[in-house]
Design a protein around this motif. Structure first.
Motif, PDB file in Angstrom:
ATOM      1  N   GLU A 135      15.362   1.431  14.970  1.00 57.00           N
ATOM      2  CA  GLU A 135      15.256   2.887  14.850  1.00 57.00           C
ATOM      3  C   GLU A 135      14.597   3.533  16.075  1.00 57.00           C
ATOM      4  O   GLU A 135      14.761   4.726  16.311  1.00 57.00           O
ATOM      5  CB  GLU A 135      14.471   3.251  13.586  1.00 57.00           C
ATOM      6  N   TYR A 136      13.845   2.748  16.857  1.00 59.42           N
ATOM      7  CA  TYR A 136      13.167   3.320  18.023  1.00 59.42           C
ATOM      8  C   TYR A 136      14.001   3.265  19.298  1.00 59.42           C
ATOM      9  O   TYR A 136      13.642   3.854  20.298  1.00 59.42           O
ATOM     10  CB  TYR A 136      11.851   2.581  18.286  1.00 59.42           C
ATOM     11  N   TYR A 138      16.668   4.540  20.520  1.00 58.38           N
ATOM     12  CA  TYR A 138      17.178   5.731  21.210  1.00 58.38           C
ATOM     13  C   TYR A 138      16.203   6.896  21.183  1.00 58.38           C
ATOM     14  O   TYR A 138      16.559   8.034  21.430  1.00 58.38           O
ATOM     15  CB  TYR A 138      18.572   6.098  20.676  1.00 58.38           C
ATOM     16  N   GLN A 139      14.909   6.558  20.929  1.00 58.42           N
ATOM     17  CA  GLN A 139      13.871   7.585  21.034  1.00 58.42           C
ATOM     18  C   GLN A 139      13.346   7.606  22.459  1.00 58.42           C
ATOM     19  O   GLN A 139      13.452   6.630  23.193  1.00 58.42           O
ATOM     20  CB  GLN A 139      12.715   7.240  20.105  1.00 58.42           C
ATOM     21  N   SER A 140      12.722   8.723  22.810  1.00 59.25           N
ATOM     22  CA  SER A 140      12.059   8.757  24.113  1.00 59.25           C
ATOM     23  C   SER A 140      10.867   7.800  24.065  1.00 59.25           C
ATOM     24  O   SER A 140      10.123   7.791  23.096  1.00 59.25           O
ATOM     25  CB  SER A 140      11.562  10.173  24.398  1.00 59.25           C
ATOM     26  N   PRO A 141      10.691   6.991  25.118  1.00 61.03           N
ATOM     27  CA  PRO A 141       9.550   6.065  25.094  1.00 61.03           C
ATOM     28  C   PRO A 141       8.209   6.797  24.979  1.00 61.03           C
ATOM     29  O   PRO A 141       7.233   6.236  24.517  1.00 61.03           O
ATOM     30  CB  PRO A 141       9.652   5.311  26.424  1.00 61.03           C
ATOM     31  N   PHE A 142       8.197   8.069  25.358  1.00 61.85           N
ATOM     32  CA  PHE A 142       6.935   8.817  25.339  1.00 61.85           C
ATOM     33  C   PHE A 142       6.535   9.259  23.941  1.00 61.85           C
ATOM     34  O   PHE A 142       5.425   9.726  23.740  1.00 61.85           O
ATOM     35  CB  PHE A 142       7.028  10.014  26.292  1.00 61.85           C
ATOM     36  N   ASP A 143       7.456   9.130  22.974  1.00 60.85           N
ATOM     37  CA  ASP A 143       7.113   9.503  21.604  1.00 60.85           C
ATOM     38  C   ASP A 143       6.558   8.322  20.805  1.00 60.85           C
ATOM     39  O   ASP A 143       6.247   8.459  19.636  1.00 60.85           O
ATOM     40  CB  ASP A 143       8.346  10.063  20.869  1.00 60.85           C
ATOM     41  N   LEU A 144       6.463   7.146  21.437  1.00 62.36           N
ATOM     42  CA  LEU A 144       5.980   5.976  20.703  1.00 62.36           C
ATOM     43  C   LEU A 144       4.453   5.902  20.760  1.00 62.36           C
ATOM     44  O   LEU A 144       3.819   6.558  21.561  1.00 62.36           O
ATOM     45  CB  LEU A 144       6.568   4.702  21.312  1.00 62.36           C
ATOM     46  N   SER A 145       3.889   5.033  19.902  1.00 67.20           N
ATOM     47  CA  SER A 145       2.439   4.817  19.929  1.00 67.20           C
ATOM     48  C   SER A 145       2.086   3.952  21.132  1.00 67.20           C
ATOM     49  O   SER A 145       2.957   3.344  21.759  1.00 67.20           O
ATOM     50  CB  SER A 145       1.995   4.117  18.655  1.00 67.20           C
ATOM     51  N   GLY A 146       0.795   3.866  21.447  1.00 69.19           N
ATOM     52  CA  GLY A 146       0.326   3.093  22.599  1.00 69.19           C
ATOM     53  C   GLY A 146       0.789   1.649  22.566  1.00 69.19           C
ATOM     54  O   GLY A 146       1.300   1.124  23.545  1.00 69.19           O
ATOM     55  N   GLY A 147       0.634   1.007  21.403  1.00 64.96           N
ATOM     56  CA  GLY A 147       1.019  -0.402  21.267  1.00 64.96           C
ATOM     57  C   GLY A 147       2.524  -0.576  21.416  1.00 64.96           C
ATOM     58  O   GLY A 147       2.992  -1.541  22.033  1.00 64.96           O
TER      59      GLY A 147
END
Lengths: 283, 283
Positions: A135-136, A138-147
Motif C-alpha cells: 500500500e505504500y 505509490y505514496q510519496s516517500p515524504f509521507d512515510l514515518s521516520g522508520g
C-alpha cells in the motif's frame, strides 16, 4: 568474495603543518558473510574507513582489493564496485527524492542500465525484503514515518544487489522499537541472503547483541579486531578511547567486585540473566 | 501555577497538496494538560511521531495551540507583546548541533543571545563566562566551533541558552546524534544545571538511561499523555512501554527477566547499584 585492505593510510593536509592521518596503516580482511560491527568515537576514522571500501575515497598509500582485484586499477570498474559494496549513509532518508517510493527504489538499478522489467523486479524484491507493505509503494516517500523512510532508503541500496552492505549508524534518531526493527531487519537480511554486513554503531549493547566480529577504531588506527566477547574484555582500554562495554558487563563487574563468582565475560541480557540465575541458584 | 502550564492543548496540522488545497487535518497533540514547577527535571518520552516535539515547540511559542492555552511563567504564549520575554524565559536546544551554532568563535556564539536582548557589553562577557563554566566549556572559549566534537557543540548550544538567563530549558533529543561520550557530557551538564543552578529542565529523548534522574516522566502516544509518573513508576511497566514502542534501561530489563524466571526482585530497579543491592539481599 573478500575485501582486503593492505597497509591503507589516508592523510589530508599532506605537506602542511595541519597534516592529519585519518587512517593509519589499516590491515584488514573481510571475508564473505560476516556480520561486523565497527565502533569508535566521533572522528575516530570509521566513516573514512567505510568510504574507502567502495572507492569513494582513494587511500594516500596502500591498496584495497575486492575479489582479488585492486579497486584503484585503471581497468577496474568503480561503478560495478559501488553496486556490489552498498553504502547506506547516516540519515539515509535525507537522500530520498523521487515522487513515489517505488520510483525511488528503482533509481539505483535503473542507473546500472538494466532493462525496465529487471529494474522493477529488483525494486519490488527490495521493498519486500525491508518489509514495506504494497500500500505504500505509490505514496510519496515524504509521507512515510521516520522508520519507514529509512527502510525505503535501505531498499534503494538492496535493489543494487550488493554483496557487502555497509550501514552507517542506521538507528540514529529512531525510537527504541524503530531501532529493534531496523537491526532485526539487518540480521534477517544477512541470514536470508548471506551477504556481508558492516554495521557502524555507537551502541555497544546493539553490537554485542548482533555481530560476530568487532572492529574498534581510535585516532585512525585499528585498535581491536576480534569477536565481541574478547573485545569487550578490554573495558579500560575501551573507556580510554571514549567507548564502553555493554551495560550488562558493568553489572557483572559490580557483582564480581562484591564477591560473587560470576563470569564477567557476559555481554547480552540473556547471558547475564542465565549467569546470575546459575550463581544464585546454588545459594 | 508552575513555570510551564498547558491546559487542554490541541494542535492540528493542516496538510496541503501541491496546489495548496487542504488535503486533511492531522491532530498531533490531543488535549494535553500539564503543570511543570520551577526547578523540576521533566522527561518526555514517546515514539517517533507521538507528538512530543510538537508539544515541546509550544513551550517557547514556536507553535501556538489550535485549542487550549499554554502559559510560560504565567504569560499566555499567544500574547504577541510577551513573545520575547517568553523566548528568553524558556530556551530551546535542538537535535542537530551543526544547525544551532552561528558564531566563528565559541564565546561569540554564546554571547549572541544576550547581545540581542540589549544587555550591556560588560554583563554579556560575565554571562558568557559563567555559562561556559556551567557546561564545562570555558577552556574552549577562544576555539572555533567547527573543530569541536558533537557533544562539545551541544554544550556550547546549551551555554548559549543559559546566557539568556532562562528559567526553563527545553532539550529536544539533544543526544540523538552523539557518541556515548558526547551523550554522557551533555547529560552531565544538563543535570548540573538543574541541581546547581535550579534551572527547570524538560528533556525529550529516546534513550531511557538518560532520564532515571528526572523527577517526573511523561510518556506520549498519538498526541496524548499515555503515562505519567516517576522514572521508577514508569519503568516498572515493562510490557506497557513495549506496546508504546519504548523500552526500559538495560539494568531494569535484566532485573525484569530475572524476576520473570522466579528470582524475587523489586519492580523498577534503575541502576546497577540497586540491582546489586537487591541481589545481595538474596544472599
Amino acid at each position: 568474495m573478500a575485501l582486503i585492505l593492505d597497509h591503507v593510510t589516508y592523510e589530508y593536509g599532506t605537506g602542511t603543518e595541519l597534516k592529519v592521518k585519518a587512517l593509519d596503516d589499516i590491515n584488514l580482511v573481510i571475508p564473505d558473510g560476516q556480520f561486523i560491527g565497527l565502533i569508535g568515537h566521533t572522528g575516530s576514522g570509521k566513516s573514512t574507513l567505510v568510504q574507502h571500501l567502495n572507492g569513494l575515497i582513494k587511500p594516500t598509500s596502500g591498496n584495497i582489493y575486492y575479489n582479488g582485484k585492486d579497486i584503484h586499477d585503471e581497468d577496474f570498474s568503480k561503478k560495478e564496485l559501488r553496486s556490489k559494496v552498498g553504502l547506506v549513509f547516516q540519515y539515509p532518508e535525507h537522500q530520498l527524492f523521487e515522487i513515489d517510493v517505488f520510483s525511488d527504489v528503482c533509481f539505483g538499478p535503473k542507473n546500472l542500465g538494466l532493462d525496465k522489467k529487471e529494474v522493477e523486479l529488483r525494486a519490488y524484491q527490495a521493498l519486500k525484503q525491508v518489509g514495506l507493505e504494497d500500500e505504500y509503494f505509490y505514496q510519496s516517500p515524504f509521507d512515510l514515518s521516520g522508520g519507514q523512510k529509512r527502510r525505503v532508503a535501505i531498499a534503494g541500496v538492496l535493489a543494487m544487489k550488493p554483496e557487502v552492505l555497509i550501514l552507517d549508524e542506521p538507528t540514529a534518531g529512531l525510537d527504541p522499537k524503530g531501532r529493534d526493527e531496523i537491526l532485526g531487519l539487518v540480521s534477517k537480511l544477512r541470514k536470508e541472503t548471506g551477504m556481508t554486513i558492516i554495521l557502524v554503531s555507537h551502541s555497544m549493547d546493539d553490537v554485542a547483541e548482533y555481530v560476530d566480529r568487532i572492529l574498534v577504531m581510535n585516532k585512525g588506527r585499528l585498535m581491536f579486531d576480534d569477536e565481541p566477547k574478547k573485545v569487550f574484555s578490554h573495558v579500560e582500554e575501551l573507556e580510554s578511547m571514549g567507548l564502553a562495554a555493554p551495560q550488562v558487563t558493568y553489572i557483572m563487574m559490580e557483582l564480581k567486585k562484591r564477591g560473587y563468582p560470576v563470569d564477567t565475560n557476559v555481554i547480552t541480557i540473556s547471558e547475564a540473566a542465565k549467569e546470575i540465575k546459575r550463581v544464585w541458584a546454588s545459594k | 501555577m508552575g513555570i510551564i502550564k498547558t491546559k487542554n492543548v490541541v494542535f492540528d496540522y493542516i496538510r496541503r497538496n501541491e496546489e495548496g488545497d487542504v488535503e486533511g487535518i492531522t491532530t498531533a497533540v490531543k488535549d494535553v494538560s500539564m503543570d511543570i514547577q520551577e526547578g523540576d527535571f521533566i522527561a518526555i518520552l514517546g515514539h517517533n511521531g507521538s507528538g512530543k516535539s510538537t508539544l515541546a515547540k509550544h513551550f517557547n511559542a514556536i507553535l501556538y495551540p489550535t485549542e487550549g492555552t499554554v502559559w510560560v511563567n504565567g504569560k499566555d504564549t499567544t500574547d504577541d507583546s510577551k513573545l520575547w520575554d517568553i523566548r528568553q524565559e524558556a530556551g530551546m536546544v535542538f537535535q542537530n548541533p551543526d544547525n544551532q551554532i552561528i558564531g566563528q568563535v565559541v564565546e561569540e556564539d554564546v554571547g549572541f543571545g544576550p547581545e540581542n536582548m540589549g544587555i550591556p557589553t560588560r554583563e554579556i562577557w560575565e554571562r558568557v563566562e559563567e555559562s561556559l563554566k556551567a557546561v564545562g566549556m570555558y577552556e574552549y572559549r577562544k576555539h572555533s566551533p567547527n573543530k569541536l566534537s558533537g557533544g562539545q557543540k551541544q554544550r556550547v548550544s546549551i551555554a548559549g541558552v543559559i546566557a539568556m538567563h532562562p528559567k526553563c530549558i527545553i532539550l529536544d533529543e539533544p543526544t540523538a546524534m552523539l557518541d556515548p561520550n558526547g551523550r554522557k557530557e551533555v547529560i552531565r551538564a544538563v543535570r548540573a544545571l538543574n541541581d546547581v543552578e535550579r534551572v527547570t529542565v524538560i528533556l525529550i529523548t529516546h534513550y531511557m538511561e538518560e532520564i532515571i534522574y528526572a523527577n517526573k516522566v511523561f510518556v506520549m502516544d498519538a498526541g496524548e499523555i499515555a503515562m505519567e509518573g516517576t522514572p521508577r513508576e514508569i519503568f516498572s511497566q515493562v510490557e506497557k512501554l513495549k506496546q508504546l514502542r519504548l523500552e526500559v534501561p538495560k539494568v531494569t530489563l535484566l532485573a525484569y527477566e530475572l524476576k520473570k524466571s522466579g528470582l524475587d526482585l523489586p519492580d523498577g530497579i534503575l541502576t546497577t547499584k540497586e540491582l546489586a543491592d537487591a541481589l545481595e539481599q538474596k544472599g
